[in-house]
Design a protein around this motif. Structure first.
Motif, PDB file in Angstrom:
ATOM      1  N   TRP A 186       0.879  -1.263  -0.095  1.00 27.98           N
ATOM      2  CA  TRP A 186       0.052   0.014  -0.135  1.00 27.98           C
ATOM      3  C   TRP A 186       0.787   1.542  -0.028  1.00 27.98           C
ATOM      4  CZ3 TRP A 186       0.395   3.101   4.381  1.00 27.98           C
ATOM      5  CH2 TRP A 186       0.895   2.499   5.276  1.00 27.98           C
ATOM      6  N   PHE A 187       2.153   1.081   0.290  1.00 24.61           N
ATOM      7  CA  PHE A 187       3.039   2.377   0.227  1.00 24.61           C
ATOM      8  C   PHE A 187       3.281   2.907  -1.385  1.00 24.61           C
ATOM      9  CE2 PHE A 187       4.575   1.139   4.376  1.00 24.61           C
ATOM     10  CZ  PHE A 187       4.513   2.090   5.063  1.00 24.61           C
ATOM     11  N   TYR A 188       2.865   1.901  -2.116  1.00 25.98           N
ATOM     12  CA  TYR A 188       3.005   2.547  -3.509  1.00 25.98           C
ATOM     13  C   TYR A 188       1.872   3.268  -4.048  1.00 25.98           C
ATOM     14  CZ  TYR A 188       6.757  -1.105  -4.441  1.00 25.98           C
ATOM     15  OH  TYR A 188       7.730  -1.829  -4.195  1.00 25.98           O
ATOM     16  N   SER A 189       0.736   3.387  -3.224  1.00 27.91           N
ATOM     17  CA  SER A 189      -0.293   3.776  -3.650  1.00 27.91           C
ATOM     18  C   SER A 189       0.088   5.667  -4.058  1.00 27.91           C
ATOM     19  CB  SER A 189      -1.421   4.001  -2.530  1.00 27.91           C
ATOM     20  OG  SER A 189      -2.481   4.576  -2.880  1.00 27.91           O
ATOM     21  N   ASN A 190       0.753   6.145  -3.190  1.00 29.09           N
ATOM     22  CA  ASN A 190       0.957   7.570  -3.440  1.00 29.09           C
ATOM     23  C   ASN A 190       1.890   7.652  -4.565  1.00 29.09           C
ATOM     24  OD1 ASN A 190      -0.568   8.745  -1.456  1.00 29.09           O
ATOM     25  ND2 ASN A 190       1.160   8.685  -0.015  1.00 29.09           N
ATOM     26  N   LEU A 191       2.838   6.685  -4.750  1.00 29.61           N
ATOM     27  CA  LEU A 191       3.814   6.686  -5.770  1.00 29.61           C
ATOM     28  C   LEU A 191       3.252   6.708  -7.171  1.00 29.61           C
ATOM     29  CD1 LEU A 191       6.813   6.273  -6.631  1.00 29.61           C
ATOM     30  CD2 LEU A 191       6.414   3.794  -6.795  1.00 29.61           C
ATOM     31  N   VAL A 192       2.170   5.749  -7.473  1.00 27.45           N
ATOM     32  CA  VAL A 192       1.278   5.614  -8.741  1.00 27.45           C
ATOM     33  C   VAL A 192       0.424   6.446  -8.710  1.00 27.45           C
ATOM     34  CG1 VAL A 192       2.083   3.165  -9.069  1.00 27.45           C
ATOM     35  CG2 VAL A 192       0.028   3.584  -7.847  1.00 27.45           C
ATOM     36  N   GLY A 193       0.160   7.459  -7.762  1.00 24.98           N
ATOM     37  CA  GLY A 193      -1.180   8.267  -7.980  1.00 24.98           C
ATOM     38  C   GLY A 193      -2.617   7.643  -7.636  1.00 24.98           C
TER      39      GLY A 193
END
Length: 186
Positions: A93-100
């Motif tokens: 879920w940390f990738y959420s901000n990374l991919v928008g």
């Protein structure tokens, strides 16, 4: 199918749909056979394949539950939709901000209807079969229905991530997403 079977179907090609006629024609031509002439309708279908509309992003969500809930609302209304980057966010879920965030996408012609459906207000009370009436929890400060209970304490979770130790601690009580007010759960 054998060559003779295709020729038999081609003799009665007018009984086929436009898409089936086009597929029959393509198959026969690929085998070097004489194919029935393409109709104007079949030509229009093959031309429309080249102009495939791209999906439109109508909403972005930071978490999987909200995205899946919104998608299910659209599915229930008969609006075809899909979630972009859902699997990546499910992995971590940390990738959420990374991919928008997780992107909720629909066809361009359905975008306005889908947005209107998702923007409907949450009802204050719901009638639940076999249970009776259910009153939605509301913020004691502003009255908003956009509240959550026992959500993840992100300060501790982020610190644990950087230390390489998964720490899952929930904040006790409620939080209003409209005004930011926090309170202890009774």
């Amino acid at each position: 199918m054998e060559k003779e079977e295709l020729e038999e179907i081609a003799r009665d090609a007018d009984s086929l749909t436009a898409v089936a006629r086009e597929m029959l024609r393509t198959e026969m031509l690929s085998r070097g056979m004489a194919a029935p002439l393409a109709s104007a309708e079949a030509a229009e279908i093959s031309a429309s394949k080249d102009e495939t509309p791209s999906p439109v992003v109508i909403a972005r969500y930071g978490g999987v539950p909200e995205a899946v809930l919104a998608k299910s609302m659209l599915d229930s209304a008969g609006i075809e939709s899909f979630l972009g980057d859902e699997n990546l966010v499910r992995l971590d879920w940390f990738y959420s901000n990374l991919v928008g965030g997780i992107k909720l996408m629909v066809r361009e012609e359905d975008a306005e209807t889908a947005r209107a459906l998702l923007e409907k207000n949450i009802p204050e009370k719901l009638e639940v079969a076999g249970v009776g009436e259910y009153a939605q929890p509301a913020c004691p400060k502003c009255g908003s229905l956009d509240v959550s209970f026992n959500e993840l304490n992100k300060q501790i979770a982020y610190t644990g991530f950087f230390l390489g130790v998964p720490i899952h601690v929930n904040r006790k009580g409620g939080k209003c997403h409209a005004c930011g007010h926090e309170w202890d759960q009774p």
